[in-house]
Design a protein around this motif. Structure first.
Motif, PDB file in Angstrom:
ATOM      1  N   ALA A 155      95.959  72.115 -19.049  1.00  0.00           N
ATOM      2  CA  ALA A 155      95.962  72.182 -17.593  1.00  0.00           C
ATOM      3  C   ALA A 155      95.729  73.599 -17.079  1.00  0.00           C
ATOM      4  CB  ALA A 155      97.296  71.648 -17.062  1.00  0.00           C
ATOM      5  N   ALA A 156      95.829  74.555 -17.969  1.00  0.00           N
ATOM      6  CA  ALA A 156      95.664  75.948 -17.534  1.00  0.00           C
ATOM      7  C   ALA A 156      94.253  76.185 -17.021  1.00  0.00           C
ATOM      8  CB  ALA A 156      95.972  76.890 -18.690  1.00  0.00           C
ATOM      9  N   HIS A 157      94.111  77.141 -16.101  1.00  0.00           N
ATOM     10  CA  HIS A 157      92.798  77.464 -15.567  1.00  0.00           C
ATOM     11  C   HIS A 157      92.826  78.831 -14.912  1.00  0.00           C
ATOM     12  CE1 HIS A 157      95.074  75.505 -12.322  1.00  0.00           C
ATOM     13  NE2 HIS A 157      94.399  76.284 -11.497  1.00  0.00           N
ATOM     14  N   ALA A 158      91.637  79.283 -14.487  1.00  0.00           N
ATOM     15  CA  ALA A 158      91.503  80.570 -13.813  1.00  0.00           C
ATOM     16  C   ALA A 158      90.926  80.330 -12.421  1.00  0.00           C
ATOM     17  CB  ALA A 158      90.592  81.492 -14.624  1.00  0.00           C
ATOM     18  N   GLU A 159      91.414  81.086 -11.435  1.00  0.00           N
ATOM     19  CA  GLU A 159      90.990  80.887 -10.053  1.00  0.00           C
ATOM     20  C   GLU A 159      90.694  82.210  -9.371  1.00  0.00           C
ATOM     21  OE1 GLU A 159      94.214  78.795  -8.203  1.00  0.00           O
ATOM     22  OE2 GLU A 159      93.444  76.826  -8.772  1.00  0.00           O
ATOM     23  N   VAL A 160      89.921  82.133  -8.279  1.00  0.00           N
ATOM     24  CA  VAL A 160      89.629  83.312  -7.472  1.00  0.00           C
ATOM     25  C   VAL A 160      89.651  82.925  -5.992  1.00  0.00           C
ATOM     26  CG1 VAL A 160      87.128  82.892  -7.649  1.00  0.00           C
ATOM     27  CG2 VAL A 160      87.966  85.162  -7.009  1.00  0.00           C
ATOM     28  N   THR A 161      90.201  83.804  -5.169  1.00  0.00           N
ATOM     29  CA  THR A 161      90.189  83.628  -3.721  1.00  0.00           C
ATOM     30  C   THR A 161      89.713  84.936  -3.089  1.00  0.00           C
ATOM     31  OG1 THR A 161      92.515  84.318  -3.520  1.00  0.00           O
ATOM     32  CG2 THR A 161      92.085  81.948  -3.741  1.00  0.00           C
TER      33      THR A 161
ATOM     34  N   VAL B  25      85.577  93.347   0.591  1.00  0.00           N
ATOM     35  CA  VAL B  25      86.318  92.095   0.421  1.00  0.00           C
ATOM     36  C   VAL B  25      87.277  92.202  -0.768  1.00  0.00           C
ATOM     37  CG1 VAL B  25      86.127  89.610   0.001  1.00  0.00           C
ATOM     38  CG2 VAL B  25      84.389  90.795   1.361  1.00  0.00           C
ATOM     39  N   THR B  26      88.496  91.725  -0.555  1.00  0.00           N
ATOM     40  CA  THR B  26      89.476  91.681  -1.644  1.00  0.00           C
ATOM     41  C   THR B  26      89.375  90.337  -2.343  1.00  0.00           C
ATOM     42  OG1 THR B  26      91.031  93.161  -0.538  1.00  0.00           O
ATOM     43  CG2 THR B  26      91.929  91.727  -2.239  1.00  0.00           C
ATOM     44  N   LEU B  27      89.131  90.381  -3.640  1.00  0.00           N
ATOM     45  CA  LEU B  27      89.105  89.172  -4.455  1.00  0.00           C
ATOM     46  C   LEU B  27      90.371  89.136  -5.304  1.00  0.00           C
ATOM     47  CD1 LEU B  27      85.395  89.119  -5.738  1.00  0.00           C
ATOM     48  CD2 LEU B  27      86.347  88.068  -3.685  1.00  0.00           C
ATOM     49  N   SER B  28      91.099  88.051  -5.214  1.00  0.00           N
ATOM     50  CA  SER B  28      92.348  87.900  -5.971  1.00  0.00           C
ATOM     51  C   SER B  28      92.154  86.857  -7.066  1.00  0.00           C
ATOM     52  CB  SER B  28      93.485  87.475  -5.044  1.00  0.00           C
ATOM     53  OG  SER B  28      93.694  88.463  -4.043  1.00  0.00           O
ATOM     54  N   PHE B  29      92.513  87.226  -8.293  1.00  0.00           N
ATOM     55  CA  PHE B  29      92.323  86.358  -9.450  1.00  0.00           C
ATOM     56  C   PHE B  29      93.670  85.964 -10.053  1.00  0.00           C
ATOM     57  CE2 PHE B  29      88.438  88.711  -9.001  1.00  0.00           C
ATOM     58  CZ  PHE B  29      87.431  87.844  -9.386  1.00  0.00           C
ATOM     59  N   THR B  30      93.716  84.739 -10.536  1.00  0.00           N
ATOM     60  CA  THR B  30      94.895  84.250 -11.261  1.00  0.00           C
ATOM     61  C   THR B  30      94.429  83.525 -12.511  1.00  0.00           C
ATOM     62  OG1 THR B  30      96.196  83.938  -9.237  1.00  0.00           O
ATOM     63  CG2 THR B  30      96.928  82.765 -11.205  1.00  0.00           C
ATOM     64  N   SER B  31      94.933  83.960 -13.658  1.00  0.00           N
ATOM     65  CA  SER B  31      94.645  83.288 -14.918  1.00  0.00           C
ATOM     66  C   SER B  31      95.963  82.730 -15.440  1.00  0.00           C
ATOM     67  CB  SER B  31      94.046  84.263 -15.937  1.00  0.00           C
ATOM     68  OG  SER B  31      92.719  84.603 -15.583  1.00  0.00           O
ATOM     69  N   GLU B  32      96.060  81.415 -15.504  1.00  0.00           N
ATOM     70  CA  GLU B  32      97.302  80.786 -15.938  1.00  0.00           C
ATOM     71  C   GLU B  32      97.510  80.954 -17.445  1.00  0.00           C
ATOM     72  OE1 GLU B  32      97.594  76.761 -14.705  1.00  0.00           O
ATOM     73  OE2 GLU B  32      97.575  77.235 -12.578  1.00  0.00           O
ATOM     74  N   ALA B  33      98.727  81.302 -17.814  1.00  0.00           N
ATOM     75  CA  ALA B  33      99.070  81.459 -19.232  1.00  0.00           C
ATOM     76  C   ALA B  33      99.118  80.087 -19.893  1.00  0.00           C
ATOM     77  CB  ALA B  33     100.416  82.161 -19.359  1.00  0.00           C
ATOM     78  N   GLU B  34      98.525  79.984 -21.073  1.00  0.00           N
ATOM     79  CA  GLU B  34      98.508  78.697 -21.757  1.00  0.00           C
ATOM     80  C   GLU B  34      99.022  78.776 -23.186  1.00  0.00           C
ATOM     81  OE1 GLU B  34      93.736  79.184 -22.756  1.00  0.00           O
ATOM     82  OE2 GLU B  34      94.515  77.273 -22.080  1.00  0.00           O
ATOM     83  N   SER B  35      99.529  79.935 -23.581  1.00  0.00           N
ATOM     84  CA  SER B  35     100.059  80.092 -24.941  1.00  0.00           C
ATOM     85  C   SER B  35     101.585  80.050 -24.923  1.00  0.00           C
ATOM     86  CB  SER B  35      99.587  81.418 -25.548  1.00  0.00           C
ATOM     87  OG  SER B  35     100.208  81.646 -26.802  1.00  0.00           O
ATOM     88  N   ASP B  36     102.151  79.412 -25.938  1.00  0.00           N
ATOM     89  CA  ASP B  36     103.602  79.342 -26.050  1.00  0.00           C
ATOM     90  C   ASP B  36     104.162  80.458 -26.932  1.00  0.00           C
ATOM     91  OD1 ASP B  36     103.710  77.028 -24.500  1.00  0.00           O
ATOM     92  OD2 ASP B  36     103.383  75.738 -26.243  1.00  0.00           O
ATOM     93  N   SER B  37     103.270  81.282 -27.481  1.00  0.00           N
ATOM     94  CA  SER B  37     103.744  82.290 -28.429  1.00  0.00           C
ATOM     95  C   SER B  37     103.199  83.700 -28.175  1.00  0.00           C
ATOM     96  CB  SER B  37     103.366  81.873 -29.857  1.00  0.00           C
ATOM     97  OG  SER B  37     101.957  81.702 -29.970  1.00  0.00           O
TER      98      SER B  37
END
Length: 240
Positions: free
Chosen positions: A32-38, A49-61
Motif C-alpha cells: 500500500a505504500a506510495h510516493a506523492e507530490v503536492t 512554487v513549493t513542491l512537497s513530497f511524501t514517501s511512505e515507509a514500507e520496510s519493517d526493518s
C-alpha cells in the motif's frame, strides 16, 4: 452426534476455509505504500512554487536513507532549491534531477521534504520518478507513469497542473535534464546497496517468500477440509 450436528460442523469447516483463502488474497496483494507530490501553486508557468513530497515507509526493518528523483521535462536541476527536509538531510543535483538524503530515518517513518522550483513548465501533468533507498540497501522504485487512465503497480508521484494564469510567460527556457540512463541510485545509495543482496535478488527473495506463505496457507486449508470430510464419513459409517 446426529445428522444436523454433523452438517453444522461441515458448514463451519467450509466457512473457515473460505475465510482463510480470503485472508491469503488480502495478504498477497500489492504493497500500500506510495510516493506523492503536492504544490503550493499547481499551475503551468507558476513561479517560485513549493513542491512537497511524501514517501511512505514500507520496510519493517530499515529506515529510508535517500531519495533519488528524476525531474520532468522543463525543470532543470539548477532550478531547484531545498526548502525543508529531515534533520541533516541534504540535496545534491544530479544530471537528470537530484538526490536528497542523510542519516536513515527511524523504521516506519515516512520521508517528507519540500523544494522550491523557479518555474513550472507549461505542461498538463508532471511525473517525478522516485527511487527510495533504505538503510539495508533495499530500493523501492516509484517510476511508472500511467497512460490512458490505466493503473500501475509502482506509480511515480504525479502532479496535475491547471492552465497558466493570464499573461504568464516562460522566464528563461530551462535546459531539460539529461535523460536518465537507467534510473539508478546515487553513489551514496549504491554504497549502502553493496552491503546487501542486489535489488533484483532481493525482489526475487521477497516474491518467493510471499509465494511460499500463500502455498502453505492454502495447503493448510485444504488439509482442514479433507480432515473434516474424513471425520464426517467416519462418523456416518459408525452411526450406520
Amino acid at each position: 452426534m446426529n445428522g444436523s450436528h454433523i452438517r453444522l460442523h461441515i458448514r463451519r469447516l467450509a466457512f473457515a476455509a473460505v475465510a482463510a483463502l480470503a485472508a491469503v488474497g488480502v495478504t498477497a496483494g500489492p504493497a500500500a505504500a506510495h510516493a506523492e507530490v503536492t504544490a503550493s501553486d499547481p499551475r503551468a508557468l507558476a513561479e517560485n512554487v513549493t513542491l512537497s513530497f511524501t514517501s511512505e515507509a514500507e520496510s519493517d526493518s530499515a529506515g529510508i536513507a535517500e531519495l533519488r528523483v528524476v525531474l520532468p521535462k522543463g525543470i532543470a536541476p539548477d532550478a531547484v532549491t531545498l526548502k525543508d527536509a529531515p534533520e541533516e538531510w541534504k540535496l545534491t543535483a544530479t544530471p537528470d534531477g537530484y538526490a536528497i538524503g542523510g542519516p536513515a530515518l527511524a523504521t516506519g517513518t515516512d520521508a517528507e521534504y519540500s523544494i522550491t522550483v523557479r518555474q513550472l513548465p507549461d505542461e498538463k501533468a508532471l511525473a517525478f520518478k522516485t527511487l527510495e533507498t533504505y538503510s539495508d540497501g533495499k530500493v523501492s522504485r516509484w517510476i511508472e507513469v500511467p497512460t490512458s487512465g490505466e493503473k500501475v503497480d509502482n506509480p511515480a508521484p504525479l502532479l496535475e497542473l491547471k492552465a497558466a494564469a493570464p499573461g504568464a510567460r516562460l522566464i528563461v527556457p530551462s535546459p531539460t535534464p539529461s535523460p536518465d540512463p537507467s534510473i539508478v541510485p546515487s553513489a551514496q545509495a549504491s554504497a549502502a546497496a553493496t552491503r546487501s543482496a542486489p535489488v533484483g535478488a532481493a525482489s526475487a527473495q521477497e516474491a518467493g517468500s510471499s509465494t511460499g506463505t500463500v502455498v502453505a496457507v492454502v495447503a493448510a486449508v485444504l488439509l482442514l477440509v479433507a480432515a473434516g470430510a474424513f471425520w464426517w464419513r467416519r462418523r456416518n459409517g459408525s452411526g450406520a
